[in-house]
Design an enzyme around this catalytic site. Structure first.
Site, PDB file in Angstrom:
ATOM      1  N   GLU B  60       9.966 -28.339 -62.216  1.00  9.81           N
ATOM      2  CA  GLU B  60      10.792 -28.246 -61.009  1.00  9.81           C
ATOM      3  C   GLU B  60      11.103 -26.805 -60.606  1.00  9.81           C
ATOM      4  O   GLU B  60      11.140 -26.483 -59.427  1.00  9.81           O
ATOM      5  CB  GLU B  60      12.097 -29.036 -61.178  1.00  9.81           C
ATOM      6  N   HIS B 129      19.518 -40.970 -63.515  1.00 11.13           N
ATOM      7  CA  HIS B 129      18.582 -41.126 -62.395  1.00 11.13           C
ATOM      8  C   HIS B 129      19.231 -41.751 -61.167  1.00 11.13           C
ATOM      9  O   HIS B 129      18.535 -42.231 -60.283  1.00 11.13           O
ATOM     10  CB  HIS B 129      17.378 -41.976 -62.815  1.00 11.13           C
TER      11      HIS B 129
END
Lengths: 319, 323
Positions: B60, B129
């Protein structure tokens, strides 16, 4: 190189040295705030590297950026004015010591979070690759940056995408006050590039011409599609990590040893020995460089503070 | 106007912008060969090719960092973070680079960057999540944060984000991709920073955005059956915040409920209610009420998870409290 070019590189190194020494004094007298990381001792690294680049080649570095700023052609006036936080500084007084850049000279900063600019460098190179432009991105960072995740993500991506980046580790032996052997599982930094199957080599960073010659060759290969390469440049900072460094972590004897191996002195000797310049000519270069730095201090001190409305400009391009 | 899903609207905006401007490209995990984990970029790889539809490693920081670098060269990257929960891994590049790079170098560097990502809970993905941390990103001057609640706004705002000269976080909602709505065809652009009244009403102002717009509309329909007409203001952009429609509505209704999916502490509701008090104190007839997620990490168990996420009944109860 022509003689004038040899002398110009000498001039650049002396400007950096004198500018850093003046900055240290101005810091101690309270005229420069924040953090101040000096480049004294490492001048041959950026001077050699940047002398080997073409105008279309991009440069990006970490927070020890004054030397690079001078080498890419930012005036000593603008560098010093930035250090004093003045409106005439290269970042309008908003960046300070750690955040200098001049995009017109393809210098993309000046980044103060260790290792964070490495992914940016991959992106700069992607910009050129995307448009099939033959340009190299030169990304400089310290040995300390090779232990952070950004380093590994960036090296990996650059290899996977075959980006035209030259990763340049300025190994000055200490990440702040921690020696490499206490911080890195691999003491020979260049071997980390082996992990990404990236061509790599070690260069003596005290020898400007050695840096320059290696850089010329490596930039040429990368420009022509070799994929990313890695240079470990061995150097040493003669001063502490920053001005607030008590330097308890190293012996004065070690510092002295390196100082006798001064990059400016080595280059000076070389110019004399090879009959490129005379002592008198080099003395003149030193005098000129000192005048440039002295003038930059006067310029910075007499420059205006940023206008109050500058506080609220440049946050967005479009409000 | 065609009636299409949010997924199709986002996909359409991306496709049209890529057709319009060769500098626009996509990078992220599984955006290419896979076609996007939410199928938004299905077919892009075959049409635009690997140069413009770039699969990345699971990195990321490198995704956002390299997108920043490429944007500095004048490209217009749309960097995709598979979920907003992974944005934390790239936090340094979002807040220390993207948000500051224009200002810190005295305006020299321009960053036409879009970070597309997906937030929200309700799909039993567990605590790591399912988050809605939008407020965190809206905290930083220098970033723009957009989060559409309708397919039309998704298309129009994404086009605006791609054309923007500033870095934009574009936050989608994982449970809205199937939502259908009328979406103008062709070059439809919705300006960033403009809130809008999605449902007119006279009795109470509901301020919300993204998924909670849908939930708030449901609540408003039920309230209407009881004769209570709620006016719903959809923020659409969290930074810069367009307060005018909120204040205008509040001056009419004198009562407000702010609905967000994220946690209330230091959140969107806290910000909106504070601004209402600052900007319209003389019009306050009741304390502004916040409806938000319970202050817990979201559990996996469906019943427990649903208990934590605001629903229409929570909104109805809050409205009745302020009336």
């Amino acid at each position: 190189m022509e003689k004038t070019e040899y002398l110009d590189l000498y001039h650049q190194m002396v400007v950096i040295r004198r500018l850093e020494e003046s900055a240290a004094e101005l810091y101690q007298s309270g005229k420069i705030g924040g953090f101040l990381h000096l480049y004294v001792g490492q001048e041959a690294v950026s001077t050699g590297l940047i002398s080997a680049r073409r105008p279309e080649d991009r440069v990006i570095t970490a927070y020890r950026d004054h030397g690079v700023a001078i080498n890419v052609g930012i005036s000593a006036n603008q560098v010093m004015a930035e250090l004093l936080g003045k409106a005439t500084g290269i970042s309008k007084g908003k960046g300070g010591s750690m955040h200098m850049a001049d995009v017109t000279k393809n210098f993309w900063g000046g980044h103060a979070i260790v290792g964070a600019h490495l992914p940016l460098a991959a992106g700069l190179a992607l910009g050129d690759a995307y448009r099939d432009q033959k340009a190299v991105t030169i990304c400089m960072f310290g040995d300390g940056a090779t232990n952070i995740g950004f380093f590994h993500e960036a090296l990996n991506l650059s290899k996977v995408w075959n980006l035209p980046v030259v990763w340049v580790c300025e190994n000055n032996k200490y990440g702040m006050g921690t020696t490499i052997d206490r911080a890195s599982a691999v003491s020979e930094i260049r071997r980390k590039a082996d992990g990404y199957e990236m061509k790599n080599q070690v260069v003596d960073g005290m020898d400007l011409l050695a840096v320059r010659e290696t850089a010329l060759q490596v930039f040429d290969e990368v420009r022509n599609g070799s994929g990313p390469q890695f240079l470990e440049i061995e150097t040493y900072r003669f001063r502490g990590h920053s001005m607030g460094d008590p330097e308890r972590y190293r012996q004065q004897e070690e510092v002295k040893q390196w100082q006798e191996n001064d990059p400016i002195g080595i280059y000076h000797q070389h110019l004399i020995k090879d009959g490129i310049a005379t002592e008198e000519e080099l003395q003149q270069v030193v005098k000129d460089a000192e005048a440039v730095v002295k003038a930059s201090v006067a310029f910075a001190e007499s420059s205006p503070e940023p206008a109050p409305e500058e506080l609220f400009t440049d946050i967005y391009m479009e409000e | 106007m065609a009636r299409i899903t949010m997924r199709e609207a986002i996909s359409q905006a991306l496709w049209e912008e890529m057709e319009r401007d060769p500098d626009v490209f996509i990078m992220g995990q599984e955006v290419g060969v896979w076609g996007g984990t939410y199928a938004v970029t299905k077919g892009f790889y075959d049409h635009f090719g690997p140069r413009r539809v770039r699969d990345t490693p699971i990195s990321e920081s490198a995704i956002v960092g390299a997108a920043i670098g490429s944007a500095l060269t004048g490209l217009r990257p749309v960097a995709e973070l598979m979920t907003i929960n992974f944005a934390f891994v790239a936090m340094d590049h979002i807040v220390n680079e993207a948000a500051k790079i224009h200002y810190m170098f005295g305006g020299q560097m321009v960053l036409p960057l879009v970070i597309r990502t997906v937030g929200g809970g309700g799909r039993q993905l567990g605590a790591t999540h399912s988050q809605t941390p939008d407020a965190i990103f809206a905290h930083f001057p220098g970033l723009k944060v957009v989060s559409p609640g309708t397919p039309a706004d998704a298309k129009g705002l994404l086009k605006a984000a791609i054309r923007s000269q500033d870095p934009v976080m574009f936050i989608e909602h994982a449970t809205l991709y199937q939502m259908r709505g009328e979406v103008p065809e062709g070059d439809y652009v919705v300006p960033i920073g403009k809130s809008i009244v999605q449902r007119p009403g006279r009795d109470v102002t509901i301020v919300t955005y993204s998924k909670m717009l849908e939930v708030s509309l449901k609540a408003a329909d039920k309230l209407s059956q009881e004769g209570i007409e709620a006016e719903i203001v959809d923020l659409r952009t969290l930074r810069p915040l367009g307060m005018e429609p909120v204040i205008e509505s509040f001056k009419k209704t004198n009562r407000a409920v702010v609905v967000e999916e994220g946690w209330p502490s230091y959140g969107i509701g806290a910000e909106i209610s504070s601004r209402i008090y600052e900007q319209a104190f003389d019009y306050v007839d009741a304390p502004v009420k916040r409806v938000a997620q319970k202050e817990v990490p979201l559990p996996y168990n469906r019943t427990l998870e649903q208990m934590a996420i605001p629903n229409a009944e929570d909104i109805i109860a809050a409205v009745k409290e302020v009336l």
